[in-house]
Scaffold this motif. Structure first.
Motif, PDB file in Angstrom:
ATOM      1  N   ALA A  78      76.482 -27.272  59.410  1.00 53.55           N
ATOM      2  CA  ALA A  78      75.979 -28.588  59.026  1.00 53.55           C
ATOM      3  C   ALA A  78      76.923 -29.251  58.031  1.00 53.55           C
ATOM      4  O   ALA A  78      76.669 -30.366  57.580  1.00 53.55           O
ATOM      5  CB  ALA A  78      74.587 -28.456  58.418  1.00 53.55           C
ATOM      6  N   THR A  79      78.007 -28.544  57.688  1.00 54.50           N
ATOM      7  CA  THR A  79      78.983 -29.055  56.714  1.00 54.50           C
ATOM      8  C   THR A  79      80.397 -28.937  57.288  1.00 54.50           C
ATOM      9  O   THR A  79      81.233 -28.191  56.767  1.00 54.50           O
ATOM     10  CB  THR A  79      78.882 -28.277  55.392  1.00 54.50           C
ATOM     11  N   PRO A  80      80.688 -29.630  58.382  1.00 60.54           N
ATOM     12  CA  PRO A  80      82.002 -29.526  59.010  1.00 60.54           C
ATOM     13  C   PRO A  80      83.105 -30.097  58.115  1.00 60.54           C
ATOM     14  O   PRO A  80      82.837 -30.906  57.224  1.00 60.54           O
ATOM     15  CB  PRO A  80      81.842 -30.360  60.287  1.00 60.54           C
ATOM     16  N   ASP A  81      84.333 -29.688  58.385  1.00 60.77           N
ATOM     17  CA  ASP A  81      85.474 -30.245  57.658  1.00 60.77           C
ATOM     18  C   ASP A  81      85.565 -31.753  57.861  1.00 60.77           C
ATOM     19  O   ASP A  81      85.947 -32.494  56.961  1.00 60.77           O
ATOM     20  CB  ASP A  81      86.795 -29.630  58.161  1.00 60.77           C
ATOM     21  N   ALA A  82      85.256 -32.201  59.079  1.00 62.39           N
ATOM     22  CA  ALA A  82      85.397 -33.606  59.441  1.00 62.39           C
ATOM     23  C   ALA A  82      84.401 -33.935  60.533  1.00 62.39           C
ATOM     24  O   ALA A  82      83.853 -33.043  61.180  1.00 62.39           O
ATOM     25  CB  ALA A  82      86.825 -33.874  59.936  1.00 62.39           C
ATOM     26  N   ALA A 108      71.395 -26.915  61.836  1.00 58.34           N
ATOM     27  CA  ALA A 108      71.102 -26.496  60.462  1.00 58.34           C
ATOM     28  C   ALA A 108      71.029 -24.966  60.382  1.00 58.34           C
ATOM     29  O   ALA A 108      71.871 -24.283  60.954  1.00 58.34           O
ATOM     30  CB  ALA A 108      69.837 -27.176  59.955  1.00 58.34           C
ATOM     31  N   CYS A 109      70.022 -24.445  59.708  1.00 58.50           N
ATOM     32  CA  CYS A 109      69.982 -23.012  59.424  1.00 58.50           C
ATOM     33  C   CYS A 109      69.744 -22.148  60.659  1.00 58.50           C
ATOM     34  O   CYS A 109      69.997 -20.947  60.640  1.00 58.50           O
ATOM     35  CB  CYS A 109      68.912 -22.725  58.377  1.00 58.50           C
ATOM     36  N   LEU A 132      83.561 -15.890  70.273  1.00 58.37           N
ATOM     37  CA  LEU A 132      83.279 -15.825  68.839  1.00 58.37           C
ATOM     38  C   LEU A 132      82.176 -16.815  68.515  1.00 58.37           C
ATOM     39  O   LEU A 132      82.277 -17.998  68.866  1.00 58.37           O
ATOM     40  CB  LEU A 132      84.519 -16.201  68.023  1.00 58.37           C
ATOM     41  N   VAL A 133      81.121 -16.339  67.871  1.00 53.38           N
ATOM     42  CA  VAL A 133      80.090 -17.233  67.354  1.00 53.38           C
ATOM     43  C   VAL A 133      80.117 -17.108  65.837  1.00 53.38           C
ATOM     44  O   VAL A 133      79.990 -16.004  65.285  1.00 53.38           O
ATOM     45  CB  VAL A 133      78.699 -16.881  67.906  1.00 53.38           C
ATOM     46  N   ILE A 134      80.297 -18.245  65.176  1.00 50.76           N
ATOM     47  CA  ILE A 134      80.495 -18.263  63.730  1.00 50.76           C
ATOM     48  C   ILE A 134      79.479 -19.200  63.090  1.00 50.76           C
ATOM     49  O   ILE A 134      79.243 -20.309  63.584  1.00 50.76           O
ATOM     50  CB  ILE A 134      81.916 -18.755  63.375  1.00 50.76           C
ATOM     51  N   GLY A 135      78.879 -18.762  62.006  1.00 51.91           N
ATOM     52  CA  GLY A 135      78.088 -19.645  61.157  1.00 51.91           C
ATOM     53  C   GLY A 135      78.852 -19.828  59.860  1.00 51.91           C
ATOM     54  O   GLY A 135      79.210 -18.837  59.212  1.00 51.91           O
ATOM     55  N   ALA A 136      79.126 -21.069  59.486  1.00 56.02           N
ATOM     56  CA  ALA A 136      79.935 -21.324  58.289  1.00 56.02           C
ATOM     57  C   ALA A 136      79.413 -22.566  57.584  1.00 56.02           C
ATOM     58  O   ALA A 136      79.153 -23.587  58.221  1.00 56.02           O
ATOM     59  CB  ALA A 136      81.407 -21.502  58.661  1.00 56.02           C
ATOM     60  N   ARG A 138      79.539 -24.975  53.704  1.00 53.50           N
ATOM     61  CA  ARG A 138      79.975 -25.286  52.343  1.00 53.50           C
ATOM     62  C   ARG A 138      78.957 -26.264  51.746  1.00 53.50           C
ATOM     63  O   ARG A 138      79.268 -27.417  51.460  1.00 53.50           O
ATOM     64  CB  ARG A 138      81.381 -25.870  52.364  1.00 53.50           C
ATOM     65  N   PHE A 139      77.753 -25.764  51.544  1.00 54.16           N
ATOM     66  CA  PHE A 139      76.666 -26.627  51.092  1.00 54.16           C
ATOM     67  C   PHE A 139      76.873 -27.141  49.672  1.00 54.16           C
ATOM     68  O   PHE A 139      76.235 -28.119  49.274  1.00 54.16           O
ATOM     69  CB  PHE A 139      75.325 -25.873  51.192  1.00 54.16           C
ATOM     70  N   SER A 140      77.736 -26.503  48.912  1.00 54.43           N
ATOM     71  CA  SER A 140      77.997 -26.967  47.543  1.00 54.43           C
ATOM     72  C   SER A 140      78.520 -28.395  47.524  1.00 54.43           C
ATOM     73  O   SER A 140      78.413 -29.086  46.507  1.00 54.43           O
ATOM     74  CB  SER A 140      78.989 -26.044  46.837  1.00 54.43           C
ATOM     75  N   LYS A 141      79.051 -28.867  48.664  1.00 54.32           N
ATOM     76  CA  LYS A 141      79.597 -30.228  48.738  1.00 54.32           C
ATOM     77  C   LYS A 141      78.532 -31.275  49.030  1.00 54.32           C
ATOM     78  O   LYS A 141      78.773 -32.471  48.880  1.00 54.32           O
ATOM     79  CB  LYS A 141      80.702 -30.304  49.799  1.00 54.32           C
TER      80      LYS A 141
END
Length: 313
Positions: A78-82, A108-109, A132-136, A138-141
């Motif tokens: 939910a917090t992509p780079d772009a 989301a979660c 590959l399945v990845i959950g990533a 950066r919610f601090s942003k």
């Protein structure tokens, strides 16, 4: 032909933000946070982007594999780079992979379970042998560090799972769902809305708690019925790590004892789509799960989304 998770990996940023640190930032206390959430600390990424976190977790899952052999990369975030390109495309580049299909999922979660479902479905119908399945996250942003009701909850991190075709079945079944009528309970507006920047997490905590427990329990019951597995056969419940009270309420309704629940929210807070793969990786690496064990994954997230999955490790 079956699909199995053959390896996992996770990555957490180095910076630790404790409840005592938060006491200096907002009107809260370690006792208040711990009592209501079970969280003691969380990790904060100071420089690593979401794709950095995802790629580092992926490399740990690929420690005995060649990244070039991956055919599919699904990143739940939910917090992509772009907005674009997708975080999955950035991860593909960081893995020096030139052939994988790569795209993001936003649930989301619940995103990691949605990602497993999509990867599993594609692998069963198309000529893809390894995913590959990845959950990533950066919610601090996207946390408002002046809002004591939400800033205490979230952390950054990533977890990854490598799926391969197998002679034995490892992914036994899914139950997924969503109800957009609950969208205002937990959300972050964006450029497509009529709201003004900056965009922060907004949550109605009491309402989220009630819907989260109900949907996670109902989804778990449905997936167990679909797979013909009883709660007593589950070796370990690996739930979304949002709040200890939610986790224990779900386990109690499923009649799963505390010694069969994996909890690490105390160390990392709520890492959204990353929480289940981080927890699954820790459960395997610490010996809580062994080959042949049955695992129940279950999550809820903004949307409202929910999902569950039964695995044989």
């Amino acid at each position: 032909m079956g699909i199995k998770i053959v390896s996992t990996g996770s990555f957490l940023p180095n910076k630790v933000l404790t409840n005592f640190d938060l006491e200096k930032m907002v009107d809260t206390s370690d006792e208040w946070i711990t009592t209501r959430t079970g969280i003691k600390e969380r990790r904060i990424s100071e420089e690593e982007t979401t794709s950095d976190l995802a790629a580092k977790a992926a490399l740990r899952a690929l420690s005995e594999k060649n990244p070039e052999d991956v055919d599919l990369i699904v990143v739940a975030t939910a917090t992509p780079d772009a907005f674009f390109p997708s975080t999955a495309c950035k991860v593909q580049s960081k893995l020096a992979n030139k052939k994988a299909i790569a795209f993001d999922i936003s649930a989301a979660c619940t995103g990691f379970i949605y990602g497993l479902y999509v990867a599993d479905s594609i692998m069963r119908t198309k000529g893809i042998d390894r995913a590959l399945v990845i959950g990533a996250e950066r919610f601090s942003k996207i946390v408002n560090w002046k809002d004591r009701t939400t800033c205490i909850l979230f952390g950054d991190g990533a977890g990854a799972a490598l799926l391969e075709k197998s002679n034995e079945e490892g992914i036994l079944g899914f139950d997924l769902g969503a109800d957009g009528a609950y969208g205002d309970l937990l959300n972050v507006p964006s450029v497509g809305s009529n709201e003004e920047f900056p965009f922060y997490i907004r949550m109605k905590g009491n309402e989220v708690f009630k819907v989260a427990v109900r949907t996670m329990v109902e989804s778990s019951i449905r997936v167990l019925e679909k797979t013909g597995i009883s709660p007593s056969e589950i070796k370990l419940l690996v739930p979304h790590q949002a709040n200890v009270r939610i986790i224990k309420a779900v386990a109690e309704r499923l009649k799963i004892s505390n010694d069969r629940i994996f909890i690490n929210v105390n160390k990392y807070g709520n890492t959204s789509a990353a929480s289940i793969p981080i927890a699954l990786d820790e459960a395997i690496k610490t010996g809580r799960l062994k080959k042949g064990d049955l695992v129940l994954l279950v999550a809820f997230g903004g949307g409202f989304t929910w999902g569950s999955c039964v695995l044989k490790v």
